[in-house]
Design a protein around this motif. Structure first.
Motif, mmCIF file in Angstrom:
data_model
loop_
_atom_site.group_PDB
_atom_site.id
_atom_site.type_symbol
_atom_site.label_atom_id
_atom_site.label_comp_id
_atom_site.label_asym_id
_atom_site.label_seq_id
_atom_site.Cartn_x
_atom_site.Cartn_y
_atom_site.Cartn_z
ATOM 1 N N ARG A 1 42.198 -13.615 -74.898
ATOM 2 C CA ARG A 1 41.942 -14.613 -75.651
ATOM 3 C C ARG A 1 41.209 -14.297 -76.754
ATOM 4 N NH1 ARG A 1 42.888 -20.791 -74.153
ATOM 5 N NH2 ARG A 1 44.792 -19.865 -73.897
ATOM 6 N N SER A 2 41.669 -14.656 -77.808
ATOM 7 C CA SER A 2 41.189 -14.222 -79.237
ATOM 8 C C SER A 2 40.746 -15.160 -80.094
ATOM 9 C CB SER A 2 41.884 -13.418 -80.242
ATOM 10 O OG SER A 2 41.331 -13.063 -81.309
ATOM 11 N N TYR A 3 39.578 -15.610 -80.377
ATOM 12 C CA TYR A 3 38.962 -16.450 -81.496
ATOM 13 C C TYR A 3 38.782 -15.976 -82.836
ATOM 14 C CZ TYR A 3 37.890 -19.990 -77.823
ATOM 15 O OH TYR A 3 37.975 -20.951 -76.748
ATOM 16 N N LEU A 4 39.024 -14.602 -82.922
ATOM 17 C CA LEU A 4 39.182 -14.022 -84.228
ATOM 18 C C LEU A 4 40.317 -14.462 -85.057
ATOM 19 C CD1 LEU A 4 37.689 -10.537 -83.044
ATOM 20 C CD2 LEU A 4 36.387 -12.503 -83.542
ATOM 21 N N GLU A 5 40.058 -14.153 -86.454
ATOM 22 C CA GLU A 5 41.296 -14.040 -87.368
ATOM 23 C C GLU A 5 42.219 -12.965 -87.120
ATOM 24 O OE1 GLU A 5 40.033 -14.890 -91.159
ATOM 25 O OE2 GLU A 5 39.210 -16.769 -90.850
ATOM 26 N N ASP B 1 37.167 -21.832 -71.240
ATOM 27 C CA ASP B 1 37.552 -20.226 -71.115
ATOM 28 C C ASP B 1 36.536 -19.445 -70.603
ATOM 29 O OD1 ASP B 1 39.838 -21.171 -72.650
ATOM 30 O OD2 ASP B 1 39.193 -20.445 -74.471
ATOM 31 N N ILE B 2 35.214 -19.822 -70.735
ATOM 32 C CA ILE B 2 34.381 -18.752 -70.155
ATOM 33 C C ILE B 2 34.275 -18.731 -68.799
ATOM 34 C CG2 ILE B 2 31.631 -18.539 -69.910
ATOM 35 C CD1 ILE B 2 31.422 -19.657 -72.782
ATOM 36 N N LYS B 3 34.594 -20.092 -68.346
ATOM 37 C CA LYS B 3 34.412 -20.407 -66.861
ATOM 38 C C LYS B 3 35.611 -19.480 -66.162
ATOM 39 C CE LYS B 3 31.785 -24.565 -66.550
ATOM 40 N NZ LYS B 3 32.062 -26.338 -66.427
ATOM 41 N N ARG B 4 36.912 -19.731 -66.899
ATOM 42 C CA ARG B 4 38.083 -19.014 -66.422
ATOM 43 C C ARG B 4 38.025 -17.498 -66.363
ATOM 44 N NH1 ARG B 4 41.539 -18.125 -62.643
ATOM 45 N NH2 ARG B 4 43.355 -17.073 -63.621
ATOM 46 N N LEU C 1 28.135 -8.073 -79.381
ATOM 47 C CA LEU C 1 28.526 -9.217 -80.315
ATOM 48 C C LEU C 1 30.258 -9.202 -79.951
ATOM 49 C CD1 LEU C 1 26.281 -7.566 -81.978
ATOM 50 C CD2 LEU C 1 26.993 -8.899 -83.618
ATOM 51 N N VAL C 2 30.895 -10.213 -80.458
ATOM 52 C CA VAL C 2 32.530 -10.389 -80.483
ATOM 53 C C VAL C 2 32.707 -10.735 -78.926
ATOM 54 C CG1 VAL C 2 34.374 -9.639 -81.370
ATOM 55 C CG2 VAL C 2 32.515 -8.924 -82.429
ATOM 56 N N TYR D 1 32.743 -14.980 -80.979
ATOM 57 C CA TYR D 1 31.340 -15.392 -81.056
ATOM 58 C C TYR D 1 31.039 -16.286 -80.068
ATOM 59 C CZ TYR D 1 30.771 -12.160 -84.895
ATOM 60 O OH TYR D 1 30.965 -11.053 -85.701
ATOM 61 N N ALA D 2 29.945 -16.183 -79.330
ATOM 62 C CA ALA D 2 29.604 -16.958 -78.037
ATOM 63 C C ALA D 2 29.696 -18.597 -78.297
ATOM 64 C CB ALA D 2 28.206 -16.676 -77.725
ATOM 65 N N PHE D 3 29.327 -19.083 -79.492
ATOM 66 C CA PHE D 3 29.377 -20.582 -79.839
ATOM 67 C C PHE D 3 30.568 -21.095 -80.298
ATOM 68 C CE2 PHE D 3 24.846 -19.084 -79.989
ATOM 69 C CZ PHE D 3 24.253 -19.820 -78.874
ATOM 70 N N ASP D 4 31.506 -20.284 -80.249
ATOM 71 C CA ASP D 4 32.918 -20.666 -80.929
ATOM 72 C C ASP D 4 33.782 -20.799 -79.759
ATOM 73 O OD1 ASP D 4 32.211 -20.547 -83.474
ATOM 74 O OD2 ASP D 4 32.986 -18.426 -83.825
ATOM 75 N N VAL D 5 33.307 -19.990 -78.427
ATOM 76 C CA VAL D 5 34.299 -20.070 -77.327
ATOM 77 C C VAL D 5 34.108 -21.336 -76.551
ATOM 78 C CG1 VAL D 5 34.732 -18.527 -75.106
ATOM 79 C CG2 VAL D 5 34.145 -17.524 -77.277
#
Length: 355
Positions: A224-228, A130-133, A175-176, A122-126
């Motif tokens: 790259r994953s921020y998900l469980e 990482d976004i710039k890369r 999303l996601v 989700y956007a505010f977790d990243v």
């Protein structure tokens, strides 16, 4: 006098509507084709299919071992190929790709901006880092590739094809993958803008935007994953050869857009005609269709900052695996598609009258 004036107007209108300078592109067997992101997934399949059709292949990616293996494979089959280890997020690396193609084969006729990476989360977790890369690869890589390709085609004054690989999430937010989508929106906006500029000056460049739907590649494993849970596509999924088929068709035939799968076109239309309904639908269906039931890989194992594993066309996605995209095949025959659509509308209209 009036007839002459009408003729000029009709010719101008025809050119305006067609949206092309009627460029003639070479047959693939006579082409040198540059493909970024060629070590896996769509790029790997495109390289193999292009070589099988007789094209000379210049494969570029960060995974040097995979590229070397690919080129050895193609040469063993009698095809002409070379490779360049390159990170498309670095402008100097993209220039090195063009230089290698010219030194090895004297030119290139098609340039495919395919390299891409995603971040699941989700956007505010990243993190902004990482976004710039990700944007360096997904957007700036396309900008750098576009610049060197257009410069080369203009200098040669021989028609060439520039093919940018976008996404269904470049037509509609999600999303996601909410940080990935804007990078593809940027690719779509860039492609449409430079297409108009090049058409206006009648430059010898065919510009095509590819709109893939859900494709079965290692893209989810490289992300790259921020998900469980592990990122993956679920549902109706298309093979990488469907995208490669569209890319190689555009290399020979000037096309504005190529959608891979009816799902990609349907999402674009639904998002345009019924945006709020589309919001609601996506809020319900996206998350459960973007992961599988196993723990997500550690972030440091992703290919965001380093090369991912290579020589795999397919990923670990689950669902209805299509063998082909009928929509791509229909787009290759627009006259037949129009006739079929007309017949369908006629039948539907007659049925409505009977009701």
């Amino acid at each position: 006098m009036n007839n002459i004036g009408t003729g000029k107007i009709n010719k101008w209108t025809s050119t305006l509507i067609s949206g092309t300078n009627k460029l003639t592109l070479k047959d693939l067997q006579d082409q040198v084709i540059v493909i970024t992101g060629a070590s896996s997934g769509i790029g790997l399949k495109t390289a193999r299919m292009a070589a099988a059709k007789g094209a000379k292949v210049v494969a570029a990616a960060r995974n040097e071992d995979a590229l070397q293996e690919l080129v050895e494979e193609l040469k063993a089959k009698g095809h002409a190929a070379t490779f360049v280890k390159a990170d498309v997020g670095r402008e100097e690396d993209v220039h090195a790709i063009a230089k290698t193609a010219i030194e090895e084969f004297g030119r290139f006729d098609t340039w495919v901006n395919n390299a891409g990476i995603s971040v699941w989360g989700y956007a505010f977790d990243v993190t902004n880092e990482d976004i710039k890369r990700m944007v360096d690869t997904n957007f700036w890589g396309v900008v750098y590739g576009t610049q060197v390709a257009v410069k080369h085609f203009k200098e040669r004054d021989v028609p060439g094809a520039l093919i940018n690989v976008g996404s269904l999430f470049g037509d509609r937010g999600t999303l996601v993958q909410s940080t990935y989508a804007p990078s593809k929106f940027a690719v779509h906006g860039w492609t449409e803008s430079i297409r108009m500029e090049l058409e206006k000056e009648q430059a010898p460049v065919s510009v095509t935007l590819i709109h893939p739907g859900r494709i079965d590649t290692p893209y989810n494993e490289h992300a790259r994953s921020y998900l469980e849970k592990q990122p993956a596509h679920r549902g109706m999924i298309y093979p990488p050869e469907a995208v490669a088929e569209a890319i190689l068709y555009a290399a020979e035939h000037p096309k504005r857009d190529m959608f891979i799968g009816s799902q990609a076109k349907a999402l674009e239309l639904l998002g345009t005609l019924l945006p709020r309904l589309t919001d609601r639908l996506m809020e319900r269906i996206i998350y459960p269709t973007q992961h599988v039931e196993r723990p997500s890989k550690p972030r440091e194992e992703s290919a965001l900052y380093k090369a991912g594993y290579g020589m795999h066309e397919r990923g670990t996605n689950v669902g209805w695996m299509r063998k082909r995209s009928l929509y791509v095949k229909a787009c290759k025959h627009p006259i037949l598609t129009t006739i079929a659509a007309g017949v369908g509308l006629t039948v539907w209209s007659l049925a409505k009258r009977k009701d």
